[in-house]
Design a protein around this motif. Structure first.
Motif, mmCIF file in Angstrom:
data_model
loop_
_atom_site.group_PDB
_atom_site.id
_atom_site.type_symbol
_atom_site.label_atom_id
_atom_site.label_comp_id
_atom_site.label_asym_id
_atom_site.label_seq_id
_atom_site.Cartn_x
_atom_site.Cartn_y
_atom_site.Cartn_z
ATOM 1 N N ALA A 65 0.854 -1.287 0.044
ATOM 2 C CA ALA A 65 -0.184 -0.176 0.052
ATOM 3 C C ALA A 65 0.973 1.001 -0.052
ATOM 4 C CB ALA A 65 -0.954 -0.076 1.198
ATOM 5 N N VAL A 66 1.789 1.171 0.696
ATOM 6 C CA VAL A 66 2.783 2.338 0.856
ATOM 7 C C VAL A 66 3.666 2.484 -0.621
ATOM 8 C CG1 VAL A 66 5.114 3.163 1.829
ATOM 9 C CG2 VAL A 66 3.109 2.492 3.222
ATOM 10 N N GLY A 67 3.992 1.487 -1.286
ATOM 11 C CA GLY A 67 4.506 1.752 -2.497
ATOM 12 C C GLY A 67 3.414 1.960 -3.532
ATOM 13 N N THR A 68 2.345 1.448 -3.465
ATOM 14 C CA THR A 68 1.272 2.015 -4.470
ATOM 15 C C THR A 68 1.069 3.584 -4.258
ATOM 16 O OG1 THR A 68 0.246 -0.170 -4.210
ATOM 17 C CG2 THR A 68 -1.089 1.719 -5.258
ATOM 18 N N LEU A 69 1.067 4.093 -2.939
ATOM 19 C CA LEU A 69 0.761 5.357 -2.668
ATOM 20 C C LEU A 69 2.067 6.279 -3.204
ATOM 21 C CD1 LEU A 69 -1.145 7.501 -1.512
ATOM 22 C CD2 LEU A 69 -0.083 6.850 0.692
ATOM 23 N N PHE A 70 3.192 5.493 -3.022
ATOM 24 C CA PHE A 70 4.470 6.244 -3.691
ATOM 25 C C PHE A 70 4.311 6.625 -4.913
ATOM 26 C CE2 PHE A 70 8.750 6.107 -5.472
ATOM 27 C CZ PHE A 70 9.329 7.197 -4.856
ATOM 28 N N VAL A 71 3.875 5.489 -5.884
ATOM 29 C CA VAL A 71 3.799 5.437 -7.368
ATOM 30 C C VAL A 71 2.644 6.760 -7.488
ATOM 31 C CG1 VAL A 71 2.724 4.325 -9.216
ATOM 32 C CG2 VAL A 71 4.601 3.307 -7.525
ATOM 33 N N ALA A 72 1.517 6.838 -6.998
ATOM 34 C CA ALA A 72 0.578 7.747 -7.097
ATOM 35 C C ALA A 72 1.260 9.162 -6.882
ATOM 36 C CB ALA A 72 -0.888 7.562 -6.318
#
Length: 91
Positions: A65-72
């Motif tokens: 989830a943190v990685g996905t938020l970083f990508v966003a």
């Protein structure tokens, strides 16, 4: 005697959406990129809220989830620059 202070200069918006996007500094592609980044951010936040459901995989789901938020966030900040090289290709 009263004097009126001009807070903002008048802007001609007779061109429609193109003039509006020029005033806020976005192109159509930039607006789409920001929209995609917002959808990915909502998905990442939803992933964060559901990560604690299973204690065995909470760390893995939380880090995803943190990685996905970083990508966003990266897409929101630099997406129009990243995709401008694709759309302005010279042959």
């Amino acid at each position: 005697m009263r004097t009126f202070t001009t807070l903002a200069k008048p802007v001609d918006m007779s061109g429609g959406f193109k003039d509006f996007f020029d005033t806020i500094g976005l192109t159509g592609g930039g607006l789409v990129t920001k929209g995609i980044a917002a959808v990915i951010a909502v998905i990442a936040i939803r992933m964060m809220f559901t990560a604690h459901a299973n204690p065995k995989s909470a760390l893995q789901k939380g880090s995803m989830a943190v990685g996905t938020l970083f990508v966003a966030v990266v897409l929101a900040l630099y997406g129009d620059t990243l995709f401008s090289t694709v759309t302005q290709a010279k042959g």
